[in-house]
Scaffold this active site. Structure first.
Site, PDB file in Angstrom:
ATOM      1  N   LYS A  70       0.850  -1.197   0.000  1.00 17.06           N
ATOM      2  CA  LYS A  70       0.000   0.000   0.000  1.00 17.06           C
ATOM      3  C   LYS A  70       0.875   1.231   0.000  1.00 17.06           C
ATOM      4  O   LYS A  70       1.868   1.298   0.725  1.00 17.06           O
ATOM      5  CB  LYS A  70      -0.879  -0.026   1.266  1.00 17.06           C
ATOM      6  CG  LYS A  70      -1.747   1.188   1.474  1.00 17.06           C
ATOM      7  CD  LYS A  70      -3.205   0.897   1.144  1.00 17.06           C
ATOM      8  CE  LYS A  70      -4.077   2.144   1.064  1.00 17.06           C
ATOM      9  NZ  LYS A  70      -3.841   2.964  -0.142  1.00 17.06           N
ATOM     10  N   LYS A  94       5.669   2.487   8.145  1.00 12.70           N
ATOM     11  CA  LYS A  94       4.456   3.169   8.625  1.00 12.70           C
ATOM     12  C   LYS A  94       3.378   2.144   8.977  1.00 12.70           C
ATOM     13  O   LYS A  94       2.739   2.230  10.029  1.00 12.70           O
ATOM     14  CB  LYS A  94       3.889   4.102   7.541  1.00 12.70           C
ATOM     15  CG  LYS A  94       4.696   5.344   7.322  1.00 12.70           C
ATOM     16  CD  LYS A  94       3.979   6.328   6.379  1.00 12.70           C
ATOM     17  CE  LYS A  94       5.001   7.262   5.788  1.00 12.70           C
ATOM     18  NZ  LYS A  94       4.439   8.417   5.080  1.00 12.70           N
ATOM     19  N   LYS A 106       4.857   1.888  -3.282  1.00 12.84           N
ATOM     20  CA  LYS A 106       4.844   3.303  -3.663  1.00 12.84           C
ATOM     21  C   LYS A 106       5.040   3.404  -5.162  1.00 12.84           C
ATOM     22  O   LYS A 106       5.669   2.538  -5.782  1.00 12.84           O
ATOM     23  CB  LYS A 106       5.972   4.062  -2.959  1.00 12.84           C
ATOM     24  CG  LYS A 106       5.799   5.564  -2.970  1.00 12.84           C
ATOM     25  CD  LYS A 106       4.930   6.038  -1.822  1.00 12.84           C
ATOM     26  CE  LYS A 106       4.765   7.535  -1.832  1.00 12.84           C
ATOM     27  NZ  LYS A 106       4.273   8.052  -0.543  1.00 12.84           N
ATOM     28  N   THR A 190      -3.727  13.031   6.901  1.00 12.17           N
ATOM     29  CA  THR A 190      -2.284  13.147   7.155  1.00 12.17           C
ATOM     30  C   THR A 190      -2.049  14.279   8.152  1.00 12.17           C
ATOM     31  O   THR A 190      -1.342  14.111   9.155  1.00 12.17           O
ATOM     32  CB  THR A 190      -1.533  13.387   5.834  1.00 12.17           C
ATOM     33  OG1 THR A 190      -1.851  12.316   4.950  1.00 12.17           O
ATOM     34  CG2 THR A 190      -0.025  13.435   6.049  1.00 12.17           C
ATOM     35  N   ASN A 221      -1.634  19.326   0.489  1.00  9.60           N
ATOM     36  CA  ASN A 221      -2.584  18.545   1.286  1.00  9.60           C
ATOM     37  C   ASN A 221      -2.143  18.485   2.754  1.00  9.60           C
ATOM     38  O   ASN A 221      -2.903  18.840   3.658  1.00  9.60           O
ATOM     39  CB  ASN A 221      -2.714  17.140   0.680  1.00  9.60           C
ATOM     40  CG  ASN A 221      -3.573  16.245   1.538  1.00  9.60           C
ATOM     41  OD1 ASN A 221      -3.104  15.654   2.501  1.00  9.60           O
ATOM     42  ND2 ASN A 221      -4.856  16.156   1.232  1.00  9.60           N
ATOM     43  N   SER A 348      -6.523   5.699   4.915  1.00  8.41           N
ATOM     44  CA  SER A 348      -6.629   4.939   3.661  1.00  8.41           C
ATOM     45  C   SER A 348      -7.032   3.493   3.967  1.00  8.41           C
ATOM     46  O   SER A 348      -7.848   2.894   3.266  1.00  8.41           O
ATOM     47  CB  SER A 348      -5.296   4.933   2.914  1.00  8.41           C
ATOM     48  OG  SER A 348      -5.182   6.062   2.095  1.00  8.41           O
TER      49      SER A 348
HETATM   50  N1  LIG Z   1      -0.979  13.383   0.913  1.00  8.95           N
HETATM   51  C1  LIG Z   1      -0.799  12.456   1.842  1.00  8.95           C
HETATM   52  O1  LIG Z   1      -1.744  11.801   2.288  1.00  8.95           O
HETATM   53  C2  LIG Z   1       0.555  12.197   2.399  1.00  8.95           C
HETATM   54  C3  LIG Z   1       1.636  12.988   2.084  1.00  8.95           C
HETATM   55  N2  LIG Z   1       2.845  12.745   2.684  1.00  8.95           N
HETATM   56  C4  LIG Z   1       4.009  13.519   2.344  1.00  8.95           C
HETATM   57  O2  LIG Z   1       3.797  14.909   2.627  1.00  8.95           O
HETATM   58  C5  LIG Z   1       4.589  15.690   1.730  1.00  8.95           C
HETATM   59  C6  LIG Z   1       3.659  16.664   1.014  1.00  8.95           C
HETATM   60  O3  LIG Z   1       2.665  15.920   0.309  1.00  8.95           O
HETATM   61  P1  LIG Z   1       1.249  16.529  -0.081  1.00  8.95           P
HETATM   62  O4  LIG Z   1       0.919  17.635   0.850  1.00  8.95           O
HETATM   63  O5  LIG Z   1       0.336  15.408  -0.278  1.00  8.95           O
HETATM   64  O6  LIG Z   1       1.601  17.129  -1.515  1.00  8.95           O
HETATM   65  P2  LIG Z   1       0.895  18.314  -2.302  1.00  8.95           P
HETATM   66  O7  LIG Z   1       1.208  18.075  -3.721  1.00  8.95           O
HETATM   67  O8  LIG Z   1      -0.517  18.474  -1.897  1.00  8.95           O
HETATM   68  O9  LIG Z   1       1.707  19.612  -1.801  1.00  8.95           O
HETATM   69  C7  LIG Z   1       3.095  19.704  -1.928  1.00  8.95           C
HETATM   70  C8  LIG Z   1       3.557  21.031  -1.355  1.00  8.95           C
HETATM   71  O10 LIG Z   1       4.980  21.045  -1.408  1.00  8.95           O
HETATM   72  C9  LIG Z   1       5.414  22.182  -2.131  1.00  8.95           C
HETATM   73  N3  LIG Z   1       6.639  21.866  -2.853  1.00  8.95           N
HETATM   74  C10 LIG Z   1       6.779  21.111  -3.977  1.00  8.95           C
HETATM   75  N4  LIG Z   1       8.056  21.122  -4.391  1.00  8.95           N
HETATM   76  C11 LIG Z   1       8.723  21.877  -3.490  1.00  8.95           C
HETATM   77  C12 LIG Z   1      10.081  22.295  -3.353  1.00  8.95           C
HETATM   78  N5  LIG Z   1      10.995  21.933  -4.257  1.00  8.95           N
HETATM   79  N6  LIG Z   1      10.419  23.082  -2.291  1.00  8.95           N
HETATM   80  C13 LIG Z   1       9.480  23.490  -1.384  1.00  8.95           C
HETATM   81  N7  LIG Z   1       8.183  23.128  -1.469  1.00  8.95           N
HETATM   82  C14 LIG Z   1       7.821  22.355  -2.509  1.00  8.95           C
HETATM   83  C15 LIG Z   1       4.267  22.499  -3.079  1.00  8.95           C
HETATM   84  O11 LIG Z   1       4.334  23.856  -3.545  1.00  8.95           O
HETATM   85  C16 LIG Z   1       3.064  22.225  -2.173  1.00  8.95           C
HETATM   86  O12 LIG Z   1       2.814  23.347  -1.342  1.00  8.95           O
HETATM   87  C17 LIG Z   1       5.277  14.680   0.790  1.00  8.95           C
HETATM   88  O13 LIG Z   1       6.553  14.381   1.293  1.00  8.95           O
HETATM   89  C18 LIG Z   1       4.373  13.468   0.872  1.00  8.95           C
HETATM   90  O14 LIG Z   1       5.044  12.277   0.521  1.00  8.95           O
HETATM   91  C19 LIG Z   1       2.993  11.768   3.628  1.00  8.95           C
HETATM   92  C20 LIG Z   1       1.955  10.991   3.982  1.00  8.95           C
HETATM   93  C21 LIG Z   1       0.671  11.080   3.354  1.00  8.95           C
HETATM   94  O1  LIG Z   2      -2.698   6.625   1.904  1.00  6.20           O
HETATM   95  C1  LIG Z   2      -1.910   5.774   1.531  1.00  6.20           C
HETATM   96  O2  LIG Z   2      -2.206   4.632   1.280  1.00  6.20           O
HETATM   97  C2  LIG Z   2      -0.449   6.092   1.347  1.00  6.20           C
HETATM   98  C3  LIG Z   2      -0.004   7.439   1.805  1.00  6.20           C
HETATM   99  C4  LIG Z   2       1.442   7.620   1.443  1.00  6.20           C
HETATM  100  O3  LIG Z   2       1.826   7.448   0.304  1.00  6.20           O
HETATM  101  C5  LIG Z   2       2.405   7.970   2.467  1.00  6.20           C
HETATM  102  O4  LIG Z   2       2.107   7.842   3.661  1.00  6.20           O
HETATM  103  O5  LIG Z   2       3.520   8.355   2.103  1.00  6.20           O
END
Ligand SMILES: NC(=O)C1=CN([C@@H]2O[C@H](COP(=O)(O)OP(=O)(O)OC[C@H]3O[C@@H](n4cnc5c(N)ncnc54)[C@H](O)[C@@H]3O)[C@@H](O)[C@H]2O)C=CC1
Ligand SMILES: O=C(O)CCC(=O)C(=O)O
Length: 414
Positions: A70, A94, A106, A190, A221, A348
């Site tokens: 997952k 995790k 992933k 998250t 997000n 999830s």
């Molecule tokens: N969405 C989820 O459910 C989960 C996300 N994560 C992790 O959280 C982190 C953010 O993910 P999301 O919020 O989902 O992504 P997202 O796509 O919704 O947002 C990403 C954010 O990071 C910024 N960003 C992108 N490239 C960048 C850079 N080079 N320097 C600074 N900021 C930058 C973007 O402008 C945006 O504000 C990632 O590492 C992701 O793997 C971890 C667990 C679950």
């Molecule tokens: O919601 C999921 O199944 C995976 C979330 C994820 O990719 C992460 O925790 O980095």
């Protein structure tokens, strides 16, 4: 010697140390040091101008001894094979930490959806599912959102899989819109999980969340919902950032206004003139620092300058191994990614369970179950760290790897 910024090899090193501390021999490390499966695919997409562009994508399945693998799918220009492998290993950890019946998986595609039309992103999303269809599925490997992928993309992917399967398969993917079988609360899960561990960490450090100064890198997000939750709890969010820069106001930012103005890629700073850099943001004077964007942000170069009392990793891999040690030696409490950001995969899992049983829960039920999982996980990891006198990352790896190691042993793989 230059610092190791390779996510894959540095993850291997911590897994090896965790397995040694748990008393496993070298053969267990041989099994767990790499994903069991790694698929590389090429995805042709008809672009709006009539040309065809071929994108490279990946799906890594670290270990499926416990259950199906997952993990999310990332659409980002910096996606690489090694990054996806490391991310799949973190998903195993995790799932172990919050005790889910999964192994880690992933995926990722090298692309920049910010430069693509909706139609192009839809065709790429459907192409990714067709290209990986032989190894994914509701009982094999269940994708979800990650950087620059969202519930709309999950909906297209679910639709494509369902068409191929000739069967409606909501359990193929999580993070879907609610009307397609998504779970209440998955969009904010998250950040909700990060909020819970921040509250737990703050208790340990005697920090009152009310009035605490919080800095968040990333406003997507994870980062944007977190900013909202923190300001609702009375904290002062003094800085946020996106890929283009950061906003800072020592008096606290107006989070509702910023949420209103950000785009679907988490971009908001481009609307302002007085911005600072992401690097400056990380070194601001604050109580709680949350990297919620990308990898390798806190390194040996800036770890000495971090002023926060607590660092909570909402992003995957934002702190290097060397920086982890520096922060630990400086008495800064670091709550590692594999624990802090596990709220997303937890809900999830709840979504997948609801899809499988065809019976849906209220948001209160989801939140209650998430709270229980996250508090238990935090306590567990914190106690191992305290008892063994080790940093929370190594403790989290020890807690996280054990279930997969034991399942592999019982299956007779090692
Ligand atoms: N969405 C989820 O459910 C989960 C996300 N994560 C992790 O959280 C982190 C953010 O993910 P999301 O919020 O989902 O992504 P997202 O796509 O919704 O947002 C990403 C954010 O990071 C910024 N960003 C992108 N490239 C960048 C850079 N080079 N320097 C600074 N900021 C930058 C973007 O402008 C945006 O504000 C990632 O590492 C992701 O793997 C971890 C667990 C679950
Ligand atoms: O919601 C999921 O199944 C995976 C979330 C994820 O990719 C992460 O925790 O980095």
């Amino acid at each position: 010697m230059a610092e190791n910024l390779n996510l894959f090899t540095s993850t291997q090193a911590v897994i090896q140390e965790a397995l040694q501390k748990l008393g496993y021999d070298e053969s267990m490390y041989e099994l767990l040091k790499e994903p069991l499966r790694m698929l590389e695919v090429r995805i042709p997409v008809k672009m709006d101008d009539g040309s065809v562009k071929v994108f490279t994508g990946y799906r890594a399945q670290h270990n499926d001894a416990v259950g199906p693998t997952k993990g999310g799918v990332r659409f980002h220009p910096q996606v690489s094979e090694e990054e996806v492998k490391a991310l799949s290993m973190w998903m195993t950890l995790k799932a172990g930490i919050v005790d889910l019946p999964y192994g880690g998986g992933k995926g990722g595609v090298i692309c920049d959806p910010r430069q693509m039309s909706m139609g192009e992103v839809e065709r790429l999303s459907r192409g990714y599912v067709r290209a990986t269809s032989q190894i994914v599925g509701p009982t094999k490997d269940i994708p979800a959102p990650d950087v620059f992928t969202n519930s709309q993309i999950m909906a297209w992917m679910m639709d494509e899989y369902s068409r191929m399967d000739e069967f409606n398969s909501p359990g193929f993917i999580t993070g879907k819109p609610i009307v397609l079988g998504g779970s209440q609360g998955r969009d904010r899960a998250t950040a909700q999980g990060v909020t819970i561990v921040i509250e737990e960490a703050a208790k340990r450090k005697n920090i009152d969340i009310k009035g605490a100064r919080v800095v968040i890198q990333g406003f997507g997000n994870a980062g944007s919902f977190l900013a909202k939750f923190m300001s609702d709890l009375g904290a002062k969010v003094i800085a946020i950032s996106d890929a283009y820069g950061a906003l800072h106001d020592p008096e606290g930012l107006d989070i509702d206004y910023l949420l209103d103005r950000r785009d679907s890629f988490g971009t908001v700073t481009t609307l302002f003139e007085n911005t600072i850099t992401n690097q400056e943001l990380l070194e601001l004077d604050c109580d709680i620092l949350v990297p919620a964007a990308i990898e390798n942000q806190i390194t040996a170069d800036n770890a000495h300058n971090i002023q926060a009392k607590i660092v909570v990793e909402a992003a995957n891999g934002p702190t290097t191994t060397e920086a982890t040690k520096i922060l630990y030696d400086r008495g800064i409490l670091l709550v590692p990614d594999v624990l802090a950001s596990a709220g997303g995969v937890t809900v999830s899992y709840f979504e997948w369970v609801q899809n499988n049983q065809g019976y849906y829960w209220s948001e209160e039920e989801v939140n209650e179950k998430l709270l229980k999982k996250m508090v238990e996980a935090f306590d567990n990891v914190y106690n191992v760290a305290e008892t063994r006198n080790i940093d929370m990352r190594l403790a989290a790896y020890m807690v996280g790897v054990r279930k997969t190691a034991e399942a592999s042993r019982f299956r007779g793989w090692v």
